[in-house]
Write a protein that holds these residues in place. Structure first.
Motif, PDB file in Angstrom:
ATOM      1  N   LEU A 794       0.824  -1.210   0.000  1.00 45.41           N
ATOM      2  CA  LEU A 794       0.000   0.000   0.000  1.00 45.41           C
ATOM      3  C   LEU A 794       0.858   1.259   0.000  1.00 45.41           C
ATOM      4  O   LEU A 794       0.542   2.247  -0.670  1.00 45.41           O
ATOM      5  CB  LEU A 794      -0.948  -0.001   1.201  1.00 45.41           C
ATOM      6  CG  LEU A 794      -2.007  -1.117   1.220  1.00 45.41           C
ATOM      7  CD1 LEU A 794      -2.929  -0.954   2.414  1.00 45.41           C
ATOM      8  CD2 LEU A 794      -2.806  -1.128  -0.068  1.00 45.41           C
ATOM      9  N   LYS A 795       1.949   1.213   0.758  1.00 45.49           N
ATOM     10  CA  LYS A 795       2.851   2.372   0.769  1.00 45.49           C
ATOM     11  C   LYS A 795       3.483   2.571  -0.612  1.00 45.49           C
ATOM     12  O   LYS A 795       3.696   3.705  -1.044  1.00 45.49           O
ATOM     13  CB  LYS A 795       3.936   2.188   1.827  1.00 45.49           C
ATOM     14  CG  LYS A 795       4.868   3.386   1.975  1.00 45.49           C
ATOM     15  CD  LYS A 795       5.865   3.157   3.103  1.00 45.49           C
ATOM     16  CE  LYS A 795       6.741   4.396   3.316  1.00 45.49           C
ATOM     17  NZ  LYS A 795       7.541   4.725   2.127  1.00 45.49           N
ATOM     18  N   SER A 796       3.774   1.479  -1.295  1.00 46.12           N
ATOM     19  CA  SER A 796       4.383   1.594  -2.621  1.00 46.12           C
ATOM     20  C   SER A 796       3.453   2.313  -3.589  1.00 46.12           C
ATOM     21  O   SER A 796       3.904   3.034  -4.478  1.00 46.12           O
ATOM     22  CB  SER A 796       4.750   0.212  -3.172  1.00 46.12           C
ATOM     23  OG  SER A 796       3.622  -0.461  -3.689  1.00 46.12           O
ATOM     24  N   LEU A 797       2.149   2.126  -3.432  1.00 44.36           N
ATOM     25  CA  LEU A 797       1.191   2.814  -4.295  1.00 44.36           C
ATOM     26  C   LEU A 797       1.246   4.320  -4.066  1.00 44.36           C
ATOM     27  O   LEU A 797       1.209   5.119  -5.011  1.00 44.36           O
ATOM     28  CB  LEU A 797      -0.223   2.305  -4.040  1.00 44.36           C
ATOM     29  CG  LEU A 797      -0.500   0.828  -4.352  1.00 44.36           C
ATOM     30  CD1 LEU A 797      -1.936   0.470  -3.991  1.00 44.36           C
ATOM     31  CD2 LEU A 797      -0.229   0.527  -5.816  1.00 44.36           C
ATOM     32  N   SER A 807      -5.180   5.759   1.666  1.00 49.22           N
ATOM     33  CA  SER A 807      -4.496   6.716   2.532  1.00 49.22           C
ATOM     34  C   SER A 807      -3.636   5.992   3.554  1.00 49.22           C
ATOM     35  O   SER A 807      -3.802   4.797   3.812  1.00 49.22           O
ATOM     36  CB  SER A 807      -5.515   7.602   3.242  1.00 49.22           C
ATOM     37  OG  SER A 807      -6.384   6.797   4.033  1.00 49.22           O
ATOM     38  N   GLU A 808      -2.703   6.731   4.132  1.00 50.91           N
ATOM     39  CA  GLU A 808      -1.827   6.172   5.141  1.00 50.91           C
ATOM     40  C   GLU A 808      -2.663   5.714   6.344  1.00 50.91           C
ATOM     41  O   GLU A 808      -3.571   6.389   6.786  1.00 50.91           O
ATOM     42  CB  GLU A 808      -0.798   7.219   5.579  1.00 50.91           C
ATOM     43  CG  GLU A 808       0.299   6.657   6.468  1.00 50.91           C
ATOM     44  CD  GLU A 808       1.419   7.667   6.671  1.00 50.91           C
ATOM     45  OE1 GLU A 808       1.344   8.742   6.050  1.00 50.91           O
ATOM     46  OE2 GLU A 808       2.340   7.382   7.437  1.00 50.91           O
ATOM     47  N   GLY A 809      -2.349   4.561   6.860  1.00 48.11           N
ATOM     48  CA  GLY A 809      -3.115   3.994   7.964  1.00 48.11           C
ATOM     49  C   GLY A 809      -4.095   2.923   7.514  1.00 48.11           C
ATOM     50  O   GLY A 809      -4.597   2.157   8.329  1.00 48.11           O
ATOM     51  N   THR A 810      -4.385   2.868   6.198  1.00 51.76           N
ATOM     52  CA  THR A 810      -5.250   1.820   5.678  1.00 51.76           C
ATOM     53  C   THR A 810      -4.540   0.472   5.792  1.00 51.76           C
ATOM     54  O   THR A 810      -3.397   0.342   5.367  1.00 51.76           O
ATOM     55  CB  THR A 810      -5.613   2.085   4.206  1.00 51.76           C
ATOM     56  OG1 THR A 810      -6.222   3.363   4.103  1.00 51.76           O
ATOM     57  CG2 THR A 810      -6.557   1.019   3.668  1.00 51.76           C
ATOM     58  N   LYS A 811      -5.207  -0.511   6.344  1.00 52.20           N
ATOM     59  CA  LYS A 811      -4.588  -1.825   6.562  1.00 52.20           C
ATOM     60  C   LYS A 811      -5.121  -2.887   5.618  1.00 52.20           C
ATOM     61  O   LYS A 811      -4.489  -3.914   5.433  1.00 52.20           O
ATOM     62  CB  LYS A 811      -4.822  -2.291   8.011  1.00 52.20           C
ATOM     63  CG  LYS A 811      -4.312  -1.332   9.074  1.00 52.20           C
ATOM     64  CD  LYS A 811      -2.805  -1.194   9.026  1.00 52.20           C
ATOM     65  CE  LYS A 811      -2.299  -0.293  10.149  1.00 52.20           C
ATOM     66  NZ  LYS A 811      -0.835  -0.085  10.090  1.00 52.20           N
ATOM     67  N   SER A 812      -6.309  -2.655   5.058  1.00 49.08           N
ATOM     68  CA  SER A 812      -6.927  -3.691   4.244  1.00 49.08           C
ATOM     69  C   SER A 812      -7.748  -3.052   3.134  1.00 49.08           C
ATOM     70  O   SER A 812      -8.431  -2.054   3.357  1.00 49.08           O
ATOM     71  CB  SER A 812      -7.825  -4.583   5.110  1.00 49.08           C
ATOM     72  OG  SER A 812      -8.474  -5.565   4.343  1.00 49.08           O
ATOM     73  N   ILE A 813      -7.627  -3.604   1.926  1.00 42.68           N
ATOM     74  CA  ILE A 813      -8.436  -3.112   0.814  1.00 42.68           C
ATOM     75  C   ILE A 813      -8.964  -4.297   0.013  1.00 42.68           C
ATOM     76  O   ILE A 813      -8.365  -5.368  -0.002  1.00 42.68           O
ATOM     77  CB  ILE A 813      -7.642  -2.177  -0.136  1.00 42.68           C
ATOM     78  CG1 ILE A 813      -6.474  -2.930  -0.785  1.00 42.68           C
ATOM     79  CG2 ILE A 813      -7.170  -0.937   0.580  1.00 42.68           C
ATOM     80  CD1 ILE A 813      -5.791  -2.147  -1.887  1.00 42.68           C
ATOM     81  N   THR A 854      -9.004  -9.743  -1.172  1.00 44.24           N
ATOM     82  CA  THR A 854      -8.752  -8.781  -0.095  1.00 44.24           C
ATOM     83  C   THR A 854      -7.280  -8.795   0.272  1.00 44.24           C
ATOM     84  O   THR A 854      -6.722  -9.845   0.597  1.00 44.24           O
ATOM     85  CB  THR A 854      -9.596  -9.112   1.152  1.00 44.24           C
ATOM     86  OG1 THR A 854     -10.976  -9.106   0.780  1.00 44.24           O
ATOM     87  CG2 THR A 854      -9.359  -8.085   2.248  1.00 44.24           C
ATOM     88  N   TYR A 855      -6.670  -7.631   0.181  1.00 47.07           N
ATOM     89  CA  TYR A 855      -5.282  -7.480   0.616  1.00 47.07           C
ATOM     90  C   TYR A 855      -5.288  -6.989   2.058  1.00 47.07           C
ATOM     91  O   TYR A 855      -5.951  -6.009   2.393  1.00 47.07           O
ATOM     92  CB  TYR A 855      -4.540  -6.469  -0.254  1.00 47.07           C
ATOM     93  CG  TYR A 855      -3.200  -6.057   0.333  1.00 47.07           C
ATOM     94  CD1 TYR A 855      -2.079  -6.861   0.193  1.00 47.07           C
ATOM     95  CD2 TYR A 855      -3.079  -4.877   1.058  1.00 47.07           C
ATOM     96  CE1 TYR A 855      -0.869  -6.496   0.749  1.00 47.07           C
ATOM     97  CE2 TYR A 855      -1.869  -4.504   1.625  1.00 47.07           C
ATOM     98  CZ  TYR A 855      -0.769  -5.314   1.462  1.00 47.07           C
ATOM     99  OH  TYR A 855       0.426  -4.953   2.017  1.00 47.07           O
ATOM    100  N   THR A 856      -4.516  -7.671   2.899  1.00 46.85           N
ATOM    101  CA  THR A 856      -4.417  -7.292   4.306  1.00 46.85           C
ATOM    102  C   THR A 856      -2.956  -7.136   4.688  1.00 46.85           C
ATOM    103  O   THR A 856      -2.163  -8.060   4.509  1.00 46.85           O
ATOM    104  CB  THR A 856      -5.078  -8.346   5.217  1.00 46.85           C
ATOM    105  OG1 THR A 856      -6.438  -8.527   4.802  1.00 46.85           O
ATOM    106  CG2 THR A 856      -5.050  -7.889   6.663  1.00 46.85           C
ATOM    107  N   GLN A 857      -2.629  -5.974   5.205  1.00 44.84           N
ATOM    108  CA  GLN A 857      -1.250  -5.713   5.645  1.00 44.84           C
ATOM    109  C   GLN A 857      -0.984  -6.455   6.947  1.00 44.84           C
ATOM    110  O   GLN A 857      -1.831  -6.525   7.826  1.00 44.84           O
ATOM    111  CB  GLN A 857      -1.072  -4.213   5.851  1.00 44.84           C
ATOM    112  CG  GLN A 857       0.302  -3.800   6.342  1.00 44.84           C
ATOM    113  CD  GLN A 857       0.367  -2.297   6.527  1.00 44.84           C
ATOM    114  OE1 GLN A 857       0.274  -1.546   5.583  1.00 44.84           O
ATOM    115  NE2 GLN A 857       0.492  -1.869   7.781  1.00 44.84           N
ATOM    116  N   ASN A 858       0.206  -7.048   7.060  1.00 43.19           N
ATOM    117  CA  ASN A 858       0.576  -7.729   8.300  1.00 43.19           C
ATOM    118  C   ASN A 858       2.081  -7.676   8.490  1.00 43.19           C
ATOM    119  O   ASN A 858       2.818  -7.158   7.661  1.00 43.19           O
ATOM    120  CB  ASN A 858       0.069  -9.182   8.301  1.00 43.19           C
ATOM    121  CG  ASN A 858       0.592  -9.963   7.099  1.00 43.19           C
ATOM    122  OD1 ASN A 858       1.621  -9.631   6.537  1.00 43.19           O
ATOM    123  ND2 ASN A 858      -0.139 -10.985   6.700  1.00 43.19           N
TER     124      ASN A 858
END
Length: 909
Positions: A794-797, A807-813, A854-858
């Motif tokens: 997500l940060k790479s986007l 936005s920054e802080g988003t963990k899942s899309i 669903t992408y989930t940051q971990n």
């Protein structure tokens, strides 16, 4: 009589006096000529190996408009010379023969006592004049025709192969008797993986891998095997290498070319499939099935070559029913029938609905930015009677529903092109056309067709690669292609105009002006290198690729030394700076120097003094300094014949191993080219100027090296320009998939306020999201690569500048893969006759489904990463019609979630 005798004596005395004077002058002239040192004609030719340490070469002076006056071997000598020692021979060559081919050409055959070292060449010279202009011959002979390489019967590797055997053979030379892994470097996809090395024979070796990709998470598109020069017997100045492409077999249904054939008891569906990379084994009809819907059987499978397959289906449904059902179906093939390591293949049929696709990009002319251009493409159909379409048939509005001013500039069956007369930095909006304009390929079409667009104007500034680098490149080309006999100040005459342009000095400058601009150049070169070092330091902490880092270890030290020299040399007002000023002055406004102007310049003591200062200052950096400059250029080269990896390849690889998106590497790559190319070109020009003044026979060798490096720099500059061009249309390359993606993420979210009802004669509109350009397999590959590169997706986007990025802080899309539509009849019991009731269709419900992952940051083992869920489906809208109540109702079931979709750029459609 006496008077007559006196006159006769006077006449005789005058004649004798004239003869004595003439004789005296002749003796003087001969003496002067004997004292004058004969000139030399400098040539360079390539030699061919005729045996072990045996060679032959042909030397021609036809291009110099000369002939040989003497070919007696006693008048010639041969030796080996090195770039490290300009005046001393490495060794003498005693065994050589000269044969006359013609008046302008001789053949030299000779035997050396040892192999050439790196940078060494042969030199044939005459001990006295041997050419028709009474000049000596000084000829450099190099082994350009000897180019070791590797060959293999295979050029690619199936990523699903469990066992891989790479067999390679030398094109020239033989392998050393004991071949070890220390002689082999493996980079790319097979880097760090275990293998068995086998020396098959004197020229062939193999690498055997077992389960190389079993747990592989890399996305490298190739692997490179490099054989060290130490492993090759013979003249071996270079490593040799071979690339193997890593192929992932794939197949895709060409939904636009599906054929529907009506038969007596239903429909036959002819499904064309494009194959790639040895996808199919032997496929029979029993290996293929349609899943997701019932009622389809596979009648026949035909393989057409290696890249095409036709599957014929049979169903009892009519054409419209076929399309509705296949919209949500997949075609599957058994694992035993395809080369996917035992895994089955699954392909979506795609969407059969006619639609329009709108892409927008900046219109760049030579004069600069000139608004935007929109391409309106017809999907699953063509523009019917496109010749009669006019601008009034098209509505183009911004996000505030305000119309744009535009001109319809081009029309064809598949595309309409409009010029949008907007000057805004960014634009966004929608295009709407009536369904009557479309001749639907499959008969599925809405009342109105609507497509959205967005674009941004990025000013293409006067960058180094567009302005300064071409100046230095043209200078280098002028040097590399100048006549072989160009020496001394002729080199300065050839390149000084380019140097002045590069320094921003058009007219004849003063010494202070040169010094000031050179000081600014030095600051710029220093700042560029600091940027390069900072980028490397940041990336190398996170990227575990020792091969790239090792290649770049020597770069910084060499660069710093040459930068220091350049600032000293070009800023020396008693040496090179004065030479530049005097050369520019001698040229005048036409930037050309005639032979007479050159002779006049050479005669000036002021110029000779400046030349001597330049030579003295150059030699302070050591006898090996010219060789170091040449080696720096050779090391800049990436993949060239017999060269192996170089600084450019390493830096490009380092940047691409640290980022997902190409747009993130543009600044880094451009900075590296600015620093490396300008430093090398300027340093090499001084090296050639020095060698020319010294009359060295190595000028030709250096020119050949310069020409090779020019080609490599231009190649990497072209690669950079491609990246910049993609950025100009708001697109970027994603490295692991190799796909070019629009820098705009479309977000879709249903709103509860959209729930509505109307009577059956009214219209309910469903705002369909687009289908994402990246599919589930792409995202799986991207995220595996992100974990390997230690990049948070997500940060790479956000870092890459995607419009609409989370936005920054988003963990899942949720990421949209594709859309589908299905329907079912609604049954009820209605009166039939006086006392009976019967079951009948009383309405219909349409289900609109969005298929997503669903992408989930971990965080895994302390490393920030992310995972993709299994593919799922969510019903997000239904339209239910009820004939009894004469109503239809639109209901959005999912109004809480946003779906992210990735666009393709216009030229990928």
């Amino acid at each position: 009589m006496e008077e007559k005798n006196v006159k006769s004596m006077k006449k005789t005395f005058f004649v004798v006096l004239c003869v004595l004077v003439a004789f005296t002058l002749a003796i003087g002239l001969v003496a002067c000529k004997d004292a004058e040192e004969p000139s030399s004609t400098y040539l360079y030719v390539s030699a061919t190996e005729t045996g072990d340490k045996a060679y032959s070469a042909n030397v021609s002076v036809e291009g110099e408009e000369l002939t040989f006056s003497n070919i007696d071997k006693a008048n010639y000598g041969m030796e080996v010379v090195s770039v490290a020692s300009l005046d001393e021979a490495v060794r003498q060559i005693a065994e050589f023969n000269i044969t006359e081919v013609s008046a302008t050409e001789i053949e030299i055959s000779f035997v050396d006592t040892d192999y050439l070292g790196e940078g060494d060449s042969f030199r044939l010279y005459s001990k006295s004049p041997v050419l028709s202009d009474n000049s000596n011959l000084d000829c450099s002979i190099y082994l350009q025709s000897v180019s070791y390489g590797l060959l293999s019967s295979e050029s690619d590797i199936n990523r699903y192969d469990n066992n891989i055997v790479l067999t390679m053979s030398l094109t020239d030379g033989t392998l050393v008797d004991t071949l070890t892994k220390e002689n082999i470097d493996v980079s790319g996809a097979l880097y760090g993986k275990e293998y068995t090395l086998t020396r098959v024979n004197d020229t062939t070796f193999s690498l055997t891998y077992v389960d190389a990709f079993k747990d592989d998470v890399s996305s490298s598109p190739q692997t490179t095997i490099t054989l060290s020069s130490k492993a090759i017997k013979g003249n071996r100045p270079f490593n040799v290498f071979m690339d193997f492409e890593i192929k992932t077999p794939s197949a895709e249904i060409d939904s636009s070319a599906i054929q529907l054939i009506t038969v007596g008891d239903g429909t036959k569906v002819v499904v064309p499939i494009t194959l790639s990379d040895d996808f199919a084994k032997t496929i029979n009809s029993t290996d293929v099935s349609v899943v997701g819907v019932d009622g389809f059987t596979v009648e026949q499978v035909d393989l057409v070559g290696d890249n095409f397959m036709i599957v014929t289906l049979k169903t009892a449904l009519n054409s419209a029913g076929c399309l509705e059902n296949l919209n949500v179906a997949k075609l599957e093939m058994k694992g035993s029938a395809v080369n996917l390591g035992g895994e089955k293949a699954s392909m979506s049929f795609g969407n059969f609905k006619s639609d329009i696709i709108v892409t927008a990009f900046c219109n760049y002319l030579d004069e600069g930015f000139d608004g935007y251009v929109l391409n309106i493409s017809a999907k699953n159909g063509t523009f019917e009677n496109y010749d009669s379409i006019v601008a009034d048939d098209i509505q183009i509005k911004n996000t505030k529903d305000e119309p744009y001013n535009f001109t319809l500039t081009s029309k064809s069956e598949k595309m309409l092109v409009v010029k949008l007369n907007a000057t805004d930095t960014t634009i966004a909006g929608s295009v709407t056309i009536g369904s009557a304009l479309i001749d639907s390929r499959f008969g599925l079409i809405d009342a109105d067709l609507k497509g959205t667009f967005n674009a941004a104007y990025i000013e293409d500034d006067k960058s180094f690669t567009a302005i300064a680098l071409p100046i230095l490149t043209n200078m280098a080309k002028s040097l590399a292609t100048s006549a072989a006999s160009t020496v001394g100040s002729k080199i300065g005459a050839a390149i000084t105009p380019y140097i002045m342009d590069f320094l921003g000095l058009e007219r004849t400058p003063t010494l202070n002006e040169i010094n000031k601009n050179v000081s600014q150049l030095g600051t710029q070169l220093y700042d560029l290198q600091q940027s390069v070092n900072a980028a490397r330091a940041t990336i190398e902490r996170d990227v575990a690729n020792s091969a790239y880092m090792a290649l770049l270890d020597d770069y910084t030290g060499e660069y710093n030394d040459f930068t220091l020299y350049l600032v000293d040399a070009y800023g020396n007002t008693n040496g090179l700076a004065k030479m530049l000023m005097l050369e520019k002055e001698a040229m005048g406004e036409d930037n050309e120097m005639s032979n007479s102007e050159l002779a006049t310049l050479e005669a000036k003591q002021e110029y000779q003094d400046a030349k001597n200062v330049f030579v003295t200052e150059f030699e302070k950096f050591g006898a090996f300094f010219p060789s170091r400059i040449k080696t720096f250029g050779d090391n800049l080269k990436a993949k060239g014949a017999g060269i192996g990896y170089g600084y450019y390849h390493a830096y490009w690889g380092l940047m691409e191993n640290a980022h997902l998106w190409d747009i993130q590497t543009i600044t880094h790559k451009e900075t590296f080219i600015k620093a490396s190319a300008s430093t090398y070109y300027l340093a090499m020009s001084t090296a050639l100027r020095y060698l020319g003044i010294k009359g060295s026979s190595l000028v030709a060798t250096y020119k050949a090296s310069l020409n090779d490096t020019i080609n490599v720099i231009e190649s990497y500059t072209a690669n950079l320009r491609e990246s910049i061009n993609r950025r100009s249309i708001r697109a970027t390359l994603e490295y692991s998939t190799g796909k070019v993606v629009n820098l705009h993420i479309v977000k879709y979210q249903a709103k509860s306020s959209d729930n509505k009802s109307t009577n059956l004669s009214g219209t309910l509109s469903v705002n369909h999201p687009i289908t994402s350009f990246l599919n589930e397999q792409d995202f799986d590959k991207i995220l595996k690569t992100a974990r390997t590169k230690k990049v948070e997706f997500l940060k790479s986007l956000r870092d890459a500048g995607f419009f609409g990025a989370p936005s920054e802080g988003t963990k899942s899309i949720r990421i949209d893969m594709r859309r589908s539509q299905s329907s079912q009849n609604n049954y009820g019991y209605v009166p039939s006759g006086r006392y009976n009731v019967r079951k009948a269709i009383v309405g219909m419900t349409f289900f609109y489904n969005i298929h997503y992952v669903t992408y989930t940051q971990n965080v895994e083992n302390g490393i920030l990463g992310g995972t993709i869920s299994a593919t799922a489906s969510s019903t997000y809208a239904t339209i239910k019609s009820d004939m009894q109540s004469n109503r239809q109702v639109l209901t959005y079931v999912d109004t809480a979630n946003e779906y992210y979709m990735f666009d393709s750029p216009y030229y990928m459609l």
